[in-house]
Motif scaffolding. Structure first.
Motif, PDB file in Angstrom:
ATOM      1  N   SER A  40       0.754  -1.547   0.175  1.00  0.00           N
ATOM      2  CA  SER A  40      -0.413  -0.283   0.017  1.00  0.00           C
ATOM      3  C   SER A  40       0.999   0.869   0.077  1.00  0.00           C
ATOM      4  O   SER A  40       0.301   2.143  -0.577  1.00  0.00           O
ATOM      5  CB  SER A  40      -0.836   0.254   1.400  1.00  0.00           C
ATOM      6  OG  SER A  40       0.047   0.218   2.806  1.00  0.00           O
ATOM      7  N   LEU A  42       1.597   2.718   2.268  1.00  0.00           N
ATOM      8  CA  LEU A  42       0.969   4.327   3.394  1.00  0.00           C
ATOM      9  C   LEU A  42       1.962   4.834   3.995  1.00  0.00           C
ATOM     10  O   LEU A  42       2.981   4.019   4.683  1.00  0.00           O
ATOM     11  CB  LEU A  42       0.277   3.717   4.501  1.00  0.00           C
ATOM     12  CG  LEU A  42      -0.979   4.172   5.452  1.00  0.00           C
ATOM     13  CD1 LEU A  42      -1.910   4.605   4.867  1.00  0.00           C
ATOM     14  CD2 LEU A  42      -0.668   3.105   6.664  1.00  0.00           C
ATOM     15  N   CYS A  44       4.152   6.953   2.133  1.00  0.00           N
ATOM     16  CA  CYS A  44       5.753   6.859   1.486  1.00  0.00           C
ATOM     17  C   CYS A  44       5.082   7.691  -0.002  1.00  0.00           C
ATOM     18  O   CYS A  44       5.679   7.080  -0.814  1.00  0.00           O
ATOM     19  CB  CYS A  44       6.020   5.447   1.106  1.00  0.00           C
ATOM     20  SG  CYS A  44       6.740   5.094   3.030  1.00  0.00           S
ATOM     21  N   THR A  72       9.422  11.766   2.635  1.00  0.00           N
ATOM     22  CA  THR A  72       8.306  11.529   4.010  1.00  0.00           C
ATOM     23  C   THR A  72       7.956  12.712   4.462  1.00  0.00           C
ATOM     24  O   THR A  72       6.675  12.702   4.877  1.00  0.00           O
ATOM     25  CB  THR A  72       8.351  10.122   4.597  1.00  0.00           C
ATOM     26  OG1 THR A  72       9.014   9.629   5.699  1.00  0.00           O
ATOM     27  CG2 THR A  72       8.373   9.040   3.739  1.00  0.00           C
ATOM     28  N   THR A 141       8.350   0.539   6.103  1.00  0.00           N
ATOM     29  CA  THR A 141       8.342   2.157   5.821  1.00  0.00           C
ATOM     30  C   THR A 141       7.334   2.731   6.515  1.00  0.00           C
ATOM     31  O   THR A 141       7.184   3.581   6.111  1.00  0.00           O
ATOM     32  CB  THR A 141       8.357   2.249   4.910  1.00  0.00           C
ATOM     33  OG1 THR A 141       7.624   1.891   4.025  1.00  0.00           O
ATOM     34  CG2 THR A 141      10.127   1.732   3.762  1.00  0.00           C
ATOM     35  N   LEU A 142       6.226   1.969   7.206  1.00  0.00           N
ATOM     36  CA  LEU A 142       5.526   3.467   7.674  1.00  0.00           C
ATOM     37  C   LEU A 142       6.130   3.472   9.278  1.00  0.00           C
ATOM     38  O   LEU A 142       5.847   2.468  10.186  1.00  0.00           O
ATOM     39  CB  LEU A 142       4.178   2.244   7.963  1.00  0.00           C
ATOM     40  CG  LEU A 142       2.998   2.456   8.395  1.00  0.00           C
ATOM     41  CD1 LEU A 142       2.238   3.989   7.729  1.00  0.00           C
ATOM     42  CD2 LEU A 142       1.748   1.716   9.023  1.00  0.00           C
ATOM     43  N   GLU A 144       5.139   6.190  12.344  1.00  0.00           N
ATOM     44  CA  GLU A 144       3.807   7.410  12.439  1.00  0.00           C
ATOM     45  C   GLU A 144       4.356   7.856  13.924  1.00  0.00           C
ATOM     46  O   GLU A 144       4.477   6.241  14.961  1.00  0.00           O
ATOM     47  CB  GLU A 144       2.636   6.532  13.372  1.00  0.00           C
ATOM     48  CG  GLU A 144       1.705   5.652  11.578  1.00  0.00           C
ATOM     49  CD  GLU A 144       0.174   4.901  11.696  1.00  0.00           C
ATOM     50  OE1 GLU A 144       0.040   4.409  12.692  1.00  0.00           O
ATOM     51  OE2 GLU A 144      -0.174   4.422  10.956  1.00  0.00           O
ATOM     52  N   TYR A 149       5.654   0.524  12.006  1.00  0.00           N
ATOM     53  CA  TYR A 149       4.633  -0.093  11.960  1.00  0.00           C
ATOM     54  C   TYR A 149       5.200  -0.978  10.261  1.00  0.00           C
ATOM     55  O   TYR A 149       5.087  -1.038   9.215  1.00  0.00           O
ATOM     56  CB  TYR A 149       3.723  -0.212  11.479  1.00  0.00           C
ATOM     57  CG  TYR A 149       2.793   0.763  13.161  1.00  0.00           C
ATOM     58  CD1 TYR A 149       2.801   0.297  14.630  1.00  0.00           C
ATOM     59  CD2 TYR A 149       3.337   2.224  13.093  1.00  0.00           C
ATOM     60  CE1 TYR A 149       2.222   0.424  15.301  1.00  0.00           C
ATOM     61  CE2 TYR A 149       2.771   2.603  14.561  1.00  0.00           C
ATOM     62  CZ  TYR A 149       2.821   2.537  15.915  1.00  0.00           C
ATOM     63  OH  TYR A 149       2.302   2.950  16.564  1.00  0.00           O
ATOM     64  N   PHE A 150       4.878  -2.355  10.991  1.00  0.00           N
ATOM     65  CA  PHE A 150       4.882  -3.640   9.930  1.00  0.00           C
ATOM     66  C   PHE A 150       3.411  -4.931  10.247  1.00  0.00           C
ATOM     67  O   PHE A 150       3.295  -5.224  11.454  1.00  0.00           O
ATOM     68  CB  PHE A 150       5.744  -4.588  10.085  1.00  0.00           C
ATOM     69  CG  PHE A 150       6.041  -5.861   8.386  1.00  0.00           C
ATOM     70  CD1 PHE A 150       6.211  -4.910   7.467  1.00  0.00           C
ATOM     71  CD2 PHE A 150       5.603  -6.538   8.547  1.00  0.00           C
ATOM     72  CE1 PHE A 150       5.981  -6.000   6.199  1.00  0.00           C
ATOM     73  CE2 PHE A 150       5.752  -7.706   7.598  1.00  0.00           C
ATOM     74  CZ  PHE A 150       5.462  -7.598   6.574  1.00  0.00           C
ATOM     75  N   ASP A 152       1.293  -3.065   6.590  1.00  0.00           N
ATOM     76  CA  ASP A 152       1.360  -1.460   6.687  1.00  0.00           C
ATOM     77  C   ASP A 152      -0.014  -1.816   5.213  1.00  0.00           C
ATOM     78  O   ASP A 152      -0.577  -1.006   4.824  1.00  0.00           O
ATOM     79  CB  ASP A 152       2.564  -0.708   5.247  1.00  0.00           C
ATOM     80  CG  ASP A 152       2.185  -1.273   3.708  1.00  0.00           C
ATOM     81  OD1 ASP A 152       1.877  -2.400   3.420  1.00  0.00           O
ATOM     82  OD2 ASP A 152       2.794  -0.786   3.026  1.00  0.00           O
ATOM     83  N   ALA A 192       1.829  -3.948  13.704  1.00  0.00           N
ATOM     84  CA  ALA A 192       0.785  -2.955  12.904  1.00  0.00           C
ATOM     85  C   ALA A 192      -0.315  -3.211  13.694  1.00  0.00           C
ATOM     86  O   ALA A 192      -1.993  -4.034  12.138  1.00  0.00           O
ATOM     87  CB  ALA A 192       0.988  -2.442  12.745  1.00  0.00           C
ATOM     88  N   ILE A 195      -3.665  -2.469  11.594  1.00  0.00           N
ATOM     89  CA  ILE A 195      -4.014  -2.509  10.594  1.00  0.00           C
ATOM     90  C   ILE A 195      -4.092  -3.977  10.465  1.00  0.00           C
ATOM     91  O   ILE A 195      -4.973  -4.797   9.603  1.00  0.00           O
ATOM     92  CB  ILE A 195      -2.301  -2.550   9.533  1.00  0.00           C
ATOM     93  CG1 ILE A 195      -2.340  -0.327   9.166  1.00  0.00           C
ATOM     94  CG2 ILE A 195      -2.433  -2.429   7.989  1.00  0.00           C
ATOM     95  CD1 ILE A 195      -1.043   0.034   9.008  1.00  0.00           C
TER      96      ILE A 195
END
Length: 243
Positions: A40, A42, A44, A72, A141-142, A144, A149-150, A152, A192, A195
């Protein structure tokens, strides 16, 4: 590892059809680049973000440019090319920069294994006093609020990999989930749960079963508000498994 040629800077116009991105280069021209990321992405792909592309002169390629990096947030960079993490991890492991995986004399990639017919990213063998290590690499790469987080997006494939790793532990080998943090704004890595709660629960189950979890950050930041062009791994990053 370093990119073979200097990257080309531009501004992201849009990412679409998963594998394509339109980018305005610094000279004002617009190009379509290959987007080597099926996720996704998200967080990025903000509109107008600074991005960096690698380029190829191979006449057989349909697209000359490949999207590699994105800014980002001001001064924060991420590598979105999911073809890079396995090479990044392998280079660092073979150079002895990952303390937990030192001492192995052989490293093989894409070895078939498991009841669900998977391929492991890296298989380490030839250690004098430790069993073989099956290493699954995940690109993080997500970001917050400083947390990484993994995954995404919901990932049944990622859940399958966790089950396969647990199977290797049951067989008497080491199994390692290696979070490669390709984002300079990430200080911790967490599942995550907001998610994909099923993945988070299975990850905690895998850890309880003996799967090891590591996280290392790539050195992406350079001077003058631009990325360094280096994808070498630096220091470890804390992993927090609590929901």
């Amino acid at each position: 590892m370093k990119f073979p040629e200097p990257l080309v800077e531009g501004r992201l116009i849009r990412r679409y059809k998963r594998f394509l991105a339109d980018v305005q280069l610094m000279d004002g021209s617009e190009v379509t680049a290959h987007c080597p990321n099926t996720g996704s992405m998200l967080g990025c792909k903000p509109d107008g973000a600074r991005v960096w592309l690698s380029q190829s002169d191979n006449p057989k390629r349909k697209l000359k440019y490949t999207w590699e990096l994105v800014e980002t947030a001001p001064g924060e960079f991420a590598c979105i090319n999911t073809a890079r993490p396995n090479s990044q991890a392998r280079e660092a492991i073979e150079a002895g920069r990952v303390r937990e995986l030192a001492g192995y004399s052989q490293c093989r990639a894409e070895v078939r294994y498991g009841e669900e017919k998977s391929r492991i990213d890296l298989l380490l063998s030839g250690h004098d006093s430790a069993p073989d290590a099956w290493v699954e690499v995940k690109n993080v790469t997500l970001a917050e609020n400083g947390n990484g987080y993994f995954p995404d997006a919901v990932t049944t494939r990622g859940q399958k990999h966790l089950r396969e790793l647990m199977g290797q532990v049951a067989n008497g080998d080491r199994a390692v989930l290696f979070f490669l943090v390709n984002h300079t704004g990430i200080n911790t890595v967490r599942p995550a749960d907001h998610i994909d709660p099923a993945y988070g629960n299975l990850l905690r189950e895998a850890c309880a079963a003996g799967v090891e979890v590591l996280a290392y950050r790539a050195s992406l930041a350079g001077e003058g508000g631009s990325p360094s062009g280096s994808l070498s791994l630096g220091e470890p990053v804390e992993v927090i498994l609590a929901p």
